[in-house]
Design an enzyme around this catalytic site. Structure first.
Site, PDB file in Angstrom:
ATOM      1  N   HIS A   1      42.867  44.910  56.655  1.00 11.30           N
ATOM      2  CA  HIS A   1      43.500  43.720  57.234  1.00 11.30           C
ATOM      3  C   HIS A   1      44.999  43.938  57.374  1.00 11.30           C
ATOM      4  O   HIS A   1      45.597  43.659  58.410  1.00 11.30           O
ATOM      5  CB  HIS A   1      43.188  42.519  56.338  1.00 11.30           C
ATOM      6  CG  HIS A   1      43.919  41.261  56.703  1.00 11.30           C
ATOM      7  ND1 HIS A   1      43.335  40.211  57.359  1.00 11.30           N
ATOM      8  CD2 HIS A   1      45.215  40.882  56.496  1.00 11.30           C
ATOM      9  CE1 HIS A   1      44.212  39.242  57.535  1.00 11.30           C
ATOM     10  NE2 HIS A   1      45.361  39.624  57.029  1.00 11.30           N
ATOM     11  N   GLU A   2      45.622  44.477  56.321  1.00 11.12           N
ATOM     12  CA  GLU A   2      47.070  44.673  56.371  1.00 11.12           C
ATOM     13  C   GLU A   2      47.452  45.725  57.397  1.00 11.12           C
ATOM     14  O   GLU A   2      48.413  45.567  58.150  1.00 11.12           O
ATOM     15  CB  GLU A   2      47.585  45.084  54.987  1.00 11.12           C
ATOM     16  CG  GLU A   2      47.377  44.041  53.909  1.00 11.12           C
ATOM     17  CD  GLU A   2      47.950  42.691  54.294  1.00 11.12           C
ATOM     18  OE1 GLU A   2      48.925  42.640  55.066  1.00 11.12           O
ATOM     19  OE2 GLU A   2      47.399  41.668  53.856  1.00 11.12           O
TER      20      GLU A   2
ATOM     21  N   HIS B   1      47.540  44.337  60.793  1.00 11.60           N
ATOM     22  CA  HIS B   1      48.797  43.661  61.118  1.00 11.60           C
ATOM     23  C   HIS B   1      49.805  44.663  61.642  1.00 11.60           C
ATOM     24  O   HIS B   1      50.526  44.409  62.604  1.00 11.60           O
ATOM     25  CB  HIS B   1      49.389  42.984  59.878  1.00 11.60           C
ATOM     26  CG  HIS B   1      48.865  41.610  59.638  1.00 11.60           C
ATOM     27  ND1 HIS B   1      48.806  40.646  60.616  1.00 11.60           N
ATOM     28  CD2 HIS B   1      48.394  41.023  58.521  1.00 11.60           C
ATOM     29  CE1 HIS B   1      48.305  39.536  60.109  1.00 11.60           C
ATOM     30  NE2 HIS B   1      48.044  39.726  58.839  1.00 11.60           N
TER      31      HIS B   1
ATOM     32  N   GLU C   1      46.432  36.062  62.213  1.00 18.69           N
ATOM     33  CA  GLU C   1      45.663  36.282  60.996  1.00 18.69           C
ATOM     34  C   GLU C   1      44.200  36.527  61.344  1.00 18.69           C
ATOM     35  O   GLU C   1      43.560  37.433  60.796  1.00 18.69           O
ATOM     36  CB  GLU C   1      45.765  35.071  60.056  1.00 18.69           C
ATOM     37  CG  GLU C   1      47.062  34.981  59.295  1.00 18.69           C
ATOM     38  CD  GLU C   1      47.294  36.177  58.385  1.00 18.69           C
ATOM     39  OE1 GLU C   1      46.332  36.676  57.786  1.00 18.69           O
ATOM     40  OE2 GLU C   1      48.456  36.605  58.288  1.00 18.69           O
TER      41      GLU C   1
END
Lengths: 190, 349
Positions: free
Chosen positions: B182-183, B186, B259
């Site tokens: 997930h990070e 980003h 997100e």
């Protein structure tokens, strides 16, 4: 009036240039990801070599499947040198099978299990197999992006104008149908 | 698994490619609106300035004259220049800000002190390969009990991920990797650059509106009964109160959109939605269970507001139980249920 036509012309030329460059970048990304797989295969063998050196102290190395790894690796190298891509993939896939069984082998040797180095190396083997799988995934992903790009409109018009440079046929990394059937019916033998 | 948090959820097919495509389109719309607002505010300033030179002109006449360049829109051009410079400065200084106030240390293969630290590094490296990134992000561990993680970095080269010790200890390898995915998503979606740009533009809009407002209210033009300048003043007043609210709502909507996109990006990298779903449920449950302790810990860490929007889990959400729709509008992260639904998990019954 003439100014508007000129602006439209410039925009079209700009679009062609941008699309051309984008497709070139995507082709190079696929090539890079292809080489990444080689890097991970090479790394995997080095990890196995360390593992074998540690393990030799605790078990009769000759009796284990680990010695098959060395043989398979030599097989893979030979196939690569001869340009036999299929043979190479076969040999490397067999090494993967052995890697996935390592935990079960270790269960039979309590002293070996307790060794700190071995625990670390087990994580290394897991991680290395993961990296190999992810590099194949990444390779396939970049092919998807490139193929979708070059086949979509209006990019395909530009591709047909520069076929030699922009139209490359990359095969997806995949198993043959026979291999898929084999893998699906595979069960662990203790 | 004996304690499977997902047993209360029914699975349905979720298409990560579609989620990414939809959220990308939403982002274009939001950025388009911001850009338009920025231009309109610039033109409003120009209209105000030019109304002093042409007091008889109607507002719409001034507007038309400015966009056809009969009057030169100086203020608009200047605002673009100011925006460009501020963005450049912000991009250069941004990276030092994110770790402010925390106790942290970097992990590399050479400095990893334990098997779990080495494992953390491996999970990040595996996701870097899956994402096809060229540079390995720096990995930092924050010495805190609460479970959270964030990513920072203006580009791939200066990318970093930070993760708390609480998160490392309480998640298994797959769940940890899902959070890292997930990070990294980003980072590869350039979300940091995007939200920085949008919030900078929003701040500039608010500043300019304030200056315009006070200038218009307190300048010595009371003498004229000029209807057009009163009309302009009315426009300025309305815009000055309305636009900041719109900007903030848009910014928060952008944050929530990105997100969801990062969640879909994590599914893309791992080719599985379960680890991330499990991780989110665990993190949320952990925050609720230790609400007071963590609230104190977050409060005692200086400069926490810098990281708040970048975290994978919004610490403030643990404090609210039934989420009203108004609260959702003003939240930087979608609710847990919304994120699980986007991943393909709907609560049963």
């Amino acid at each position: 009036m003439g100014l508007i036509v000129l602006i439209i012309l410039l925009l079209c030329v700009g679009f062609v240039i941008l699309t051309y460059n984008r497709l070139i970048a995507q082709i190079e990304a696929v090539r890079n990801n292809q080489k990444q797989i080689d890097i991970q295969l090479d790394r995997r063998f080095k990890v196995f070599e360390s593992l074998i050196n540690v393990v030799k102290k605790y078990m009769d190395y000759e009796q284990t499947t680990l010695k098959d790894v060395v043989a398979l690796r030599n097989q893979a190298q030979l196939a690569k040198a001869n340009g036999d891509e299929k043979g190479r993939i076969d040999a490397e896939n067999q090494i993967s099978k052995i890697a996935s069984n390592l935990n079960i082998v270790f269960e039979q040797y309590p002293d070996l299990k307790a060794n700190q180095n071995v625990l670390q190396l087990q994580e290394e083997v897991v991680s290395t197999e993961n990296k190999l799988a992810y590099s194949k995934q990444s390779y396939n992903d970049s092919i998807e992006i490139y193929n979708a790009s070059k086949k979509s409109f209006p990019a395909n018009v530009i591709v047909s104008a520069f076929t030699a440079k922009l139209n490359v046929d990359f095969p997806y990394w995949q198993l043959s149908e026979q291999k898929v059937a084999e893998q699906e019916s595979y069960t662990v033998k203790l | 698994m004996a304690n499977n948090p997902l047993q209360h959820y029914a699975t349905s097919p979720a298409d990560w490619r579609k989620t990414i495509r939809q959220n990308t389109n939403k982002t274009y719309v939001i950025i388009g609106i911001f850009f338009l607002m920025y231009c309109l505010i610039g033109l409003l300033v120009d209209m105000y300035v030019d109304s002093l030179a042409y007091p008889a002109a109607q507002p719409w006449q001034l507007f038309y004259a400015l966009i056809t360049f009969q009057l030169f829109p100086l203020a608009t051009i200047v605002m673009f220049g100011v925006a460009a410079i501020s963005l450049f400065v912000a991009y250069t200084l941004h990276d030092q800000l994110m770790l402010l106030g925390t106790e942290y240390h970097e992990i590399t293969p050479d400095t990893a002190q334990s098997a779990s630290e080495q494992q953390l590094y491996n999970t990040v490296e595996e996701m870097k390969i899956a994402a096809g990134l060229r540079y390995m992000p720096k990995v930092y561990i924050i010495n805190a009990d609460y479970m959270n993680a964030f990513a920072s970095g203006y580009s791939e080269k200066s990318a970093m991920v930070a993760i708390t010790r609480g998160l490392m200890d309480k998640l298994n390898r797959d769940e940890l990797q899902a959070v890292m995915a997930h990070e990294l998503s980003h980072i590869r979606h350039l979300d940091i650059k995007l939200t920085l740009t949008a919030s900078l533009l929003a701040n500039l809009i608010i500043m300019v509106l304030d200056m315009l407002f006070y200038n218009a209210m307190f300048s010595n033009r009371r003498d004229s009964e000029n209807r057009s300048s009163n009309r302009l003043l009315t426009i300025i007043i309305i815009v000055r109160y309305l636009l900041p609210v719109i900007s903030i709502i848009l910014l928060l909507y952008l944050s929530r959109t990105r997100e969801l996109m990062a969640d879909a990006g994590a599914v893309e990298l791992m080719r599985s939605n379960e680890p991330l779903a499990n991780a989110l449920i665990k993190i949320s449950g952990d925050h609720v269970a230790h609400r007071e302790a963590y609230a104190a810990a977050y409060a005692n860490t200086p400069h926490e507001n810098v990281r708040r929007e970048a975290y994978i889990f919004d610490p403030h959400q643990a404090g609210f139980q039934p989420l009203t729709s108004l609260n959702d509008l003003f939240s930087t992260h979608p609710s847990l249920e919304a994120r699980l639904a986007a991943l393909g998990f709907k609560k049963k019954n």
